[in-house]
Design a protein around this motif. Sequence first.
Motif, PDB file in Angstrom:
ATOM      1  N   GLY A 144       0.827  -1.196   0.000  1.00 54.81           N
ATOM      2  CA  GLY A 144       0.000   0.000   0.000  1.00 54.81           C
ATOM      3  C   GLY A 144       0.862   1.246   0.000  1.00 54.81           C
ATOM      4  O   GLY A 144       2.043   1.196   0.348  1.00 54.81           O
ATOM      5  N   THR A 170      -4.374   3.145  -0.688  1.00 52.64           N
ATOM      6  CA  THR A 170      -4.585   1.818  -1.262  1.00 52.64           C
ATOM      7  C   THR A 170      -5.634   1.043  -0.469  1.00 52.64           C
ATOM      8  O   THR A 170      -5.558   0.969   0.759  1.00 52.64           O
ATOM      9  CB  THR A 170      -3.266   1.015  -1.268  1.00 52.64           C
ATOM     10  OG1 THR A 170      -2.259   1.791  -1.905  1.00 52.64           O
ATOM     11  CG2 THR A 170      -3.434  -0.310  -1.991  1.00 52.64           C
ATOM     12  N   LYS A 171      -6.593   0.439  -1.185  1.00 49.61           N
ATOM     13  CA  LYS A 171      -7.557  -0.457  -0.553  1.00 49.61           C
ATOM     14  C   LYS A 171      -6.853  -1.797  -0.329  1.00 49.61           C
ATOM     15  O   LYS A 171      -6.634  -2.545  -1.274  1.00 49.61           O
ATOM     16  CB  LYS A 171      -8.789  -0.632  -1.437  1.00 49.61           C
ATOM     17  CG  LYS A 171      -9.553   0.660  -1.639  1.00 49.61           C
ATOM     18  CD  LYS A 171     -10.737   0.469  -2.577  1.00 49.61           C
ATOM     19  CE  LYS A 171     -11.486   1.774  -2.764  1.00 49.61           C
ATOM     20  NZ  LYS A 171     -12.637   1.639  -3.675  1.00 49.61           N
ATOM     21  N   ARG A 184      -8.969   1.135   3.694  1.00 47.72           N
ATOM     22  CA  ARG A 184      -7.786   1.995   3.623  1.00 47.72           C
ATOM     23  C   ARG A 184      -7.502   2.500   5.029  1.00 47.72           C
ATOM     24  O   ARG A 184      -8.421   2.876   5.761  1.00 47.72           O
ATOM     25  CB  ARG A 184      -8.033   3.200   2.707  1.00 47.72           C
ATOM     26  CG  ARG A 184      -8.150   2.871   1.254  1.00 47.72           C
ATOM     27  CD  ARG A 184      -8.129   4.142   0.411  1.00 47.72           C
ATOM     28  NE  ARG A 184      -9.135   5.097   0.863  1.00 47.72           N
ATOM     29  CZ  ARG A 184     -10.304   5.285   0.274  1.00 47.72           C
ATOM     30  NH1 ARG A 184     -10.620   4.581  -0.791  1.00 47.72           N
ATOM     31  NH2 ARG A 184     -11.151   6.166   0.740  1.00 47.72           N
TER      32      ARG A 184
END
Length: 198
Positions: A144, A170-171, A184
């Motif tokens: 991420g 970022t998920k 997130r």
Amino acid sequence: MRYISIYQYSRFIKSIEGKFLNVLFLLFSLSFFSQTTNLRVGIKAGWNYSNVSAVDENGEKSGYISGIIDEVYGAVVFEKQISMSTYLQVAPTISFTDAVTFIELPIYYKYNFYKDLSLLVGPKINYIPDEQNNNFYYFRNRFGFSADIGVEYKLSKRFNIEGTFSKGFTKQFDQLALTYYGARRDVYRVGLTYYFVN
């Protein structure tokens, strides 16, 4: 119209992540091993406060907020002076939450703007090392990216205190038991740094 498989997409993303990490490592090496300025080494530790943004099964806002003292972090700090008032700081970090562990690499530009006060700003890469076979979590993106901003105050020659905020882009994971998805992680952090070398 050409479609790509999930496997091809996953390999493409991993290739981009690998290239990005290689460029960061090269820049870090060139900067830190220049002999023209001082290098300080230390350790830091403190508390995290996480705000995890996600959506539920209906697409509504969901997520998780940690307790005030539920999470901690620890790091090794490398700080290189590049001018009278500017520094480059890299701090490989392990962040422990209630369920998910993060290995983080923040790269900070540090600017001493007033007496003992400095601004910290820069990107951060994080990685989830936990095993995928956890019954409650699905890790959709182990890597991420975040952006960090914070303030550091010099307490003495060897001790600094810092407060930072990290915005996650970022998920990274789904929480299957609590049914929230595409999580997130934003992080508020307060910690203390001790420098071995001045």
